[in-house]
Every structure is written in C-alpha cells, then in structure tokens.
Design a protein around this motif. Sequence first.
Motif, PDB file in Angstrom:
ATOM      1  N   MET A   1       0.801  -0.961  -0.015  1.00 25.70           N
ATOM      2  CA  MET A   1      -0.086  -0.053   0.134  1.00 25.70           C
ATOM      3  C   MET A   1       0.840   1.102   0.129  1.00 25.70           C
ATOM      4  O   MET A   1       0.686   2.413  -0.659  1.00 25.70           O
ATOM      5  N   VAL A   2       1.650   1.289   0.828  1.00 25.49           N
ATOM      6  CA  VAL A   2       2.705   2.378   1.020  1.00 25.49           C
ATOM      7  C   VAL A   2       3.755   2.638  -0.520  1.00 25.49           C
ATOM      8  O   VAL A   2       3.592   3.740  -0.935  1.00 25.49           O
ATOM      9  N   GLN A   3       3.910   1.528  -1.208  1.00 27.72           N
ATOM     10  CA  GLN A   3       4.623   1.789  -2.411  1.00 27.72           C
ATOM     11  C   GLN A   3       3.580   2.292  -3.601  1.00 27.72           C
ATOM     12  O   GLN A   3       3.953   2.972  -4.399  1.00 27.72           O
ATOM     13  N   GLU A   4       2.216   1.591  -3.371  1.00 27.91           N
ATOM     14  CA  GLU A   4       1.246   2.401  -4.436  1.00 27.91           C
ATOM     15  C   GLU A   4       0.725   3.859  -4.070  1.00 27.91           C
ATOM     16  O   GLU A   4       0.927   4.402  -5.032  1.00 27.91           O
ATOM     17  N   PHE A   5       1.083   4.030  -2.877  1.00 29.80           N
ATOM     18  CA  PHE A   5       0.782   5.490  -2.364  1.00 29.80           C
ATOM     19  C   PHE A   5       1.734   6.432  -2.920  1.00 29.80           C
ATOM     20  O   PHE A   5       1.833   7.617  -3.418  1.00 29.80           O
TER      21      PHE A   5
ATOM     22  N   THR B   1       3.248  10.300  -9.150  1.00 26.04           N
ATOM     23  CA  THR B   1       2.362  10.523 -10.560  1.00 26.04           C
ATOM     24  C   THR B   1       1.839  12.097 -10.408  1.00 26.04           C
ATOM     25  O   THR B   1       1.760  12.685 -11.179  1.00 26.04           O
ATOM     26  N   ILE B   2       1.199  12.336  -9.093  1.00 22.41           N
ATOM     27  CA  ILE B   2       0.405  13.516  -8.809  1.00 22.41           C
ATOM     28  C   ILE B   2       1.809  14.730  -8.930  1.00 22.41           C
ATOM     29  O   ILE B   2       1.340  15.751  -9.429  1.00 22.41           O
ATOM     30  N   ARG B   3       2.899  14.461  -8.230  1.00 23.80           N
ATOM     31  CA  ARG B   3       3.768  15.455  -8.430  1.00 23.80           C
ATOM     32  C   ARG B   3       4.246  15.760  -9.845  1.00 23.80           C
ATOM     33  O   ARG B   3       4.701  16.915 -10.279  1.00 23.80           O
ATOM     34  N   GLU B   4       4.354  14.838 -10.404  1.00 22.98           N
ATOM     35  CA  GLU B   4       4.750  14.993 -11.990  1.00 22.98           C
ATOM     36  C   GLU B   4       3.595  15.887 -12.572  1.00 22.98           C
ATOM     37  O   GLU B   4       4.137  16.660 -13.531  1.00 22.98           O
ATOM     38  N   THR B   5       2.539  15.478 -12.414  1.00 26.17           N
ATOM     39  CA  THR B   5       1.313  15.939 -12.788  1.00 26.17           C
ATOM     40  C   THR B   5       1.388  17.598 -12.432  1.00 26.17           C
ATOM     41  O   THR B   5       1.171  18.371 -13.255  1.00 26.17           O
ATOM     42  N   GLN B   6       1.648  17.654 -11.274  1.00 25.26           N
ATOM     43  CA  GLN B   6       1.553  19.206 -10.806  1.00 25.26           C
ATOM     44  C   GLN B   6       2.980  20.133 -11.672  1.00 25.26           C
ATOM     45  O   GLN B   6       2.691  21.272 -11.854  1.00 25.26           O
TER      46      GLN B   6
END
Length: 95
Positions: free
Chosen positions: A6-10, A16-21
């Motif tokens: 779960m930690v790896q998925e998060f 991915t969120i940071r790259e999108t930002q």
Amino acid sequence: MENKNMVQEFESALDTIRETQRSILEISTLQSQLATEMDAQMQQTERLYNDAVGALDAVGQGNEHLVSARKHQSSARKWVLIILFVLSLVLLFLD
C-alpha cells in the motif's frame, strides 16, 4: 507485507501527482508567456494599423495638394505667357 504494498502504491501515486503538478505548472508558465507575447503582438498590430491609416490620410492630402498645384501651375503659366506677350509688344512698339 500488505502495508508495504500500500505504501508503495501511495508513493507511486504521489510521484504521479507530483509529476502532474510539474506539468501543470509548466503549462501555466507557457500559457502566461503566450498571453504576454500575444498582448505585445496585439499592440504592435494596433500600431501598424494606426500607421497605415495615417499614411492613407497623408497620401490623400498629398493628392489634394498635387491637384491644387496643377491648377495653380496652369494659371501661373497663362499669366506668365500674357505678361511676356505684353512685354514683347511694348518692346516692339518702343523700338
């Protein structure tokens, strides 16, 4: 083990969120630059339009002056011819 997955998925989702930002920030910066360039082009286009209108007015006034000069030139030519003719007659009779 499950927590680790779960930690790896998060973390993957967070990356991915940071790259999108970053991508959104880059797009925002490019959009701002584009807006600035478009504003400068709009001002330059407006200036060119005003210059073209001014040149058109100047050409119109120039044409009016040429027509006026042509009228005055023909009138002046007639007077010079009459004066020369009269002076020639005066010289002829005085001689």
